[in-house]
Design a protein around this motif. Structure first.
Motif, PDB file in Angstrom:
ATOM      1  N   ARG A  66      23.932  53.310  38.379  1.00  0.00           N
ATOM      2  CA  ARG A  66      24.528  53.717  37.103  1.00  0.00           C
ATOM      3  C   ARG A  66      25.596  54.801  37.221  1.00  0.00           C
ATOM      4  O   ARG A  66      26.052  55.307  36.207  1.00  0.00           O
ATOM      5  N   GLU A  67      26.016  55.161  38.427  1.00  0.00           N
ATOM      6  CA  GLU A  67      26.967  56.270  38.554  1.00  0.00           C
ATOM      7  C   GLU A  67      28.069  55.940  39.545  1.00  0.00           C
ATOM      8  O   GLU A  67      27.811  55.657  40.715  1.00  0.00           O
ATOM      9  N   ILE A  68      29.327  55.991  39.065  1.00  0.00           N
ATOM     10  CA  ILE A  68      30.500  55.764  39.907  1.00  0.00           C
ATOM     11  C   ILE A  68      30.923  57.099  40.514  1.00  0.00           C
ATOM     12  O   ILE A  68      31.090  58.094  39.801  1.00  0.00           O
ATOM     13  N   ALA A  69      31.132  57.108  41.832  1.00  0.00           N
ATOM     14  CA  ALA A  69      31.604  58.306  42.529  1.00  0.00           C
ATOM     15  C   ALA A  69      33.105  58.250  42.803  1.00  0.00           C
ATOM     16  O   ALA A  69      33.751  59.290  42.941  1.00  0.00           O
ATOM     17  N   GLU A  70      33.655  57.037  42.893  1.00  0.00           N
ATOM     18  CA  GLU A  70      35.086  56.834  43.158  1.00  0.00           C
ATOM     19  C   GLU A  70      35.400  55.378  42.864  1.00  0.00           C
ATOM     20  O   GLU A  70      34.550  54.510  43.032  1.00  0.00           O
ATOM     21  N   ILE A  71      36.637  55.103  42.429  1.00  0.00           N
ATOM     22  CA  ILE A  71      37.041  53.727  42.166  1.00  0.00           C
ATOM     23  C   ILE A  71      38.486  53.521  42.606  1.00  0.00           C
ATOM     24  O   ILE A  71      39.304  54.450  42.531  1.00  0.00           O
ATOM     25  N   CYS A  72      38.773  52.317  43.075  1.00  0.00           N
ATOM     26  CA  CYS A  72      40.106  51.952  43.533  1.00  0.00           C
ATOM     27  C   CYS A  72      40.493  50.622  42.898  1.00  0.00           C
ATOM     28  O   CYS A  72      39.696  49.686  42.876  1.00  0.00           O
ATOM     29  N   VAL A  73      41.723  50.546  42.381  1.00  0.00           N
ATOM     30  CA  VAL A  73      42.238  49.336  41.750  1.00  0.00           C
ATOM     31  C   VAL A  73      43.555  48.980  42.431  1.00  0.00           C
ATOM     32  O   VAL A  73      44.429  49.837  42.587  1.00  0.00           O
ATOM     33  N   VAL A  74      43.704  47.702  42.832  1.00  0.00           N
ATOM     34  CA  VAL A  74      44.910  47.282  43.542  1.00  0.00           C
ATOM     35  C   VAL A  74      45.463  45.996  42.941  1.00  0.00           C
ATOM     36  O   VAL A  74      44.711  45.118  42.523  1.00  0.00           O
ATOM     37  N   ALA A  75      46.788  45.925  42.876  1.00  0.00           N
ATOM     38  CA  ALA A  75      47.468  44.733  42.368  1.00  0.00           C
ATOM     39  C   ALA A  75      48.775  44.544  43.128  1.00  0.00           C
ATOM     40  O   ALA A  75      49.287  45.469  43.750  1.00  0.00           O
ATOM     41  N   GLY A  76      49.312  43.356  43.045  1.00  0.00           N
ATOM     42  CA  GLY A  76      50.589  43.051  43.672  1.00  0.00           C
ATOM     43  C   GLY A  76      51.735  43.368  42.734  1.00  0.00           C
ATOM     44  O   GLY A  76      52.541  42.500  42.414  1.00  0.00           O
ATOM     45  N   SER A  77      51.815  44.591  42.313  1.00  0.00           N
ATOM     46  CA  SER A  77      52.824  45.038  41.355  1.00  0.00           C
ATOM     47  C   SER A  77      53.818  45.971  42.048  1.00  0.00           C
ATOM     48  O   SER A  77      53.527  46.499  43.119  1.00  0.00           O
ATOM     49  N   PRO A  78      54.980  46.209  41.439  1.00  0.00           N
ATOM     50  CA  PRO A  78      55.958  47.112  42.055  1.00  0.00           C
ATOM     51  C   PRO A  78      55.469  48.562  42.168  1.00  0.00           C
ATOM     52  O   PRO A  78      55.811  49.264  43.102  1.00  0.00           O
TER      53      PRO A  78
END
Length: 129
Positions: A66-78
């Motif tokens: 139930r607890e997020i310590a870190e998050i990463c989001v990646v996309a093929g965007s400029p």
């Protein structure tokens, strides 16, 4: 470079994005240290699709965390993309304001921010009292 980035990049390849062609991957570390991933899943009825962040959060919750310590989001965007408004609220449900958020592109650009910077004045359980 966040050590979550390779996981986010790998799961991004599994995205189901036949309509927008915009694949997104997310990886988060729970407070236990376990890593959970998610990718966007589109549907021909556009509002019925799900975001990568929501998938990673659902995997974490399904595992009993139930607890997020870190998050990463990646996309093929400029440039690095921030989570949509709904995902910002979903992240805030499980992460304190100071939790790091890494936004990245497939070409290597990165931006580091926090949950509070992405969603100032977040609606939280304290508003329900």
């Amino acid at each position: 470079m966040s050590d979550l980035l390779p996981s986010a990049l790998a799961v991004r390849e599994n995205a189901h994005a036949p309509y927008s062609k915009f694949q997104v991957g997310a990886a988060l570390r729970a407070s236990s240290g376990a890593i959970y991933v998610g990718c966007n899943v589109e549907n021909v009825a556009y509002p019925e699709g799900t975001c990568a962040e929501a998938g990673a959060i659902a995997a974490m919750v399904a595992a009993g965390e139930r607890e997020i310590a870190e998050i990463c989001v990646v996309a093929g965007s400029p440039t690095p993309i921030p989570p949509c408004g709904g995902c910002r609220q979903k992240i805030a449900e499980f992460a304190a304001g100071g939790v790091p958020v890494i936004l990245a592109t497939t070409s290597g650009a990165q931006e580091k921010t926090t949950v509070a910077a992405l969603l100032p004045g977040a609606f939280d359980a304290g508003h329900m009292a």
